[in-house]
Design an enzyme around this catalytic site. Sequence first.
Site, PDB file in Angstrom:
ATOM      1  N   GLU A  91       1.887 -12.106   4.989  1.00  0.00           N
ATOM      2  CA  GLU A  91       0.793 -11.185   6.043  1.00  0.00           C
ATOM      3  C   GLU A  91       1.372 -11.592   7.459  1.00  0.00           C
ATOM      4  O   GLU A  91       1.157 -12.700   8.054  1.00  0.00           O
ATOM      5  CB  GLU A  91      -0.527 -11.824   5.697  1.00  0.00           C
ATOM      6  CG  GLU A  91      -1.032 -11.859   4.380  1.00  0.00           C
ATOM      7  CD  GLU A  91      -1.508 -10.289   4.393  1.00  0.00           C
ATOM      8  OE1 GLU A  91      -1.558  -9.343   5.244  1.00  0.00           O
ATOM      9  OE2 GLU A  91      -2.298 -10.170   3.257  1.00  0.00           O
ATOM     10  N   HIS A 116       0.767  -1.241  -0.053  1.00  0.00           N
ATOM     11  CA  HIS A 116       0.083  -0.021  -0.012  1.00  0.00           C
ATOM     12  C   HIS A 116       0.971   1.223   0.018  1.00  0.00           C
ATOM     13  O   HIS A 116       2.203   1.250  -0.279  1.00  0.00           O
ATOM     14  CB  HIS A 116      -1.034  -0.291   1.059  1.00  0.00           C
ATOM     15  CG  HIS A 116      -1.838  -1.222   1.071  1.00  0.00           C
ATOM     16  ND1 HIS A 116      -2.616  -1.874   0.448  1.00  0.00           N
ATOM     17  CD2 HIS A 116      -1.632  -2.501   2.017  1.00  0.00           C
ATOM     18  CE1 HIS A 116      -3.036  -3.048   0.479  1.00  0.00           C
ATOM     19  NE2 HIS A 116      -2.532  -3.561   1.648  1.00  0.00           N
ATOM     20  N   HIS A 165       2.981  -7.263   4.306  1.00  0.00           N
ATOM     21  CA  HIS A 165       1.529  -6.892   4.503  1.00  0.00           C
ATOM     22  C   HIS A 165       1.218  -7.155   6.032  1.00  0.00           C
ATOM     23  O   HIS A 165       1.727  -7.836   6.651  1.00  0.00           O
ATOM     24  CB  HIS A 165       0.733  -7.505   3.701  1.00  0.00           C
ATOM     25  CG  HIS A 165       0.968  -6.932   2.147  1.00  0.00           C
ATOM     26  ND1 HIS A 165       0.182  -5.926   1.617  1.00  0.00           N
ATOM     27  CD2 HIS A 165       1.540  -7.341   1.166  1.00  0.00           C
ATOM     28  CE1 HIS A 165       0.397  -5.749   0.528  1.00  0.00           C
ATOM     29  NE2 HIS A 165       1.244  -6.338   0.212  1.00  0.00           N
ATOM     30  N   GLU A 213      -1.965  -0.048   7.943  1.00  0.00           N
ATOM     31  CA  GLU A 213      -1.332  -1.038   7.369  1.00  0.00           C
ATOM     32  C   GLU A 213      -0.134  -0.543   6.753  1.00  0.00           C
ATOM     33  O   GLU A 213       1.072  -0.783   6.896  1.00  0.00           O
ATOM     34  CB  GLU A 213      -1.826  -1.961   6.725  1.00  0.00           C
ATOM     35  CG  GLU A 213      -1.246  -3.225   6.105  1.00  0.00           C
ATOM     36  CD  GLU A 213      -1.753  -3.843   4.982  1.00  0.00           C
ATOM     37  OE1 GLU A 213      -1.144  -5.016   4.521  1.00  0.00           O
ATOM     38  OE2 GLU A 213      -2.963  -3.759   4.795  1.00  0.00           O
TER      39      GLU A 213
END
Length: 279
Positions: A243, A74, A167, A112
């Site tokens: 993740e 992101h 992430h 995040e």
Amino acid sequence: MVAVRRAIAPLLLTGALLLTGCSEDTPAAPAPAPVTTRTVTPTPTTVTPSPAPSTSASSVAPAPGKVVVLDPGHNGGNASHPAEINRQVPAGRGQTKPCNTTGTATNAGYPEHAFTFDVARRVGDALAAKGIRVVYTRQDDTGVGPCVDRRAAIGNEANADAVVSIHADGSTAPGANGFHVAYSSPPLNAAQGAPSLRLAEVLRDTMRTGGFSTSNYIGGNGLSARSDLGGLNLSTLPAALVECGNMRNAVEAARMTSADGRQRFAASIAAAIEAYLAS
């Protein structure tokens, strides 16, 4: 990922490739803002070695001459540029997806994108101190994108020995916690086969050794075979997406919010990459 993202108004991005965390999942809702012209494609830069974090210890031999691409998921400007973020881009396997998403956040609002950027820099510092050349898919946490296809291209163009996308998830399922590592499956090229699976397994094993538990709600035994992640689909090099945990879980959110906790994540990821490069 299978993770639940905050729904965003129209979105956009470039290059995590690889990986989009929490990826290329359901967009989280940004506050509408006028769309301005922004440069979405950053120029990859090489990291100059800086002092390694105090907890970056690894017993494997240095890997001078190796190249690693780190893809922090992101970006901080995504939410305010929905038109750019929502633009459809190639995602592999004949699919298209939004350029990028805003990512998720803890219930207290820690995003995040800030978590992934901080962890990636810590990982990069540790690797650079070992003589490994590090390339990032984004150089700040205030920009837009890059899009998932551009993130993958950055890794491919760098001819990286490993590409790791960082992430965090955002599942609201009761009790959902733990990390998992995604890899492209079925593979679309040789690099997505055994090399990427090996990278994913080393990341999984080293995270476990670092004291992190595997996910109890997605994947199996800490691994998740995916065919829908653009960054992974478009990579021609060994690539995996980590993740790190579930930001909506109170215990994991506290760890991710603290500098000490982020250093723990970074130390494990850096050690895993070093081990993979030495294997």
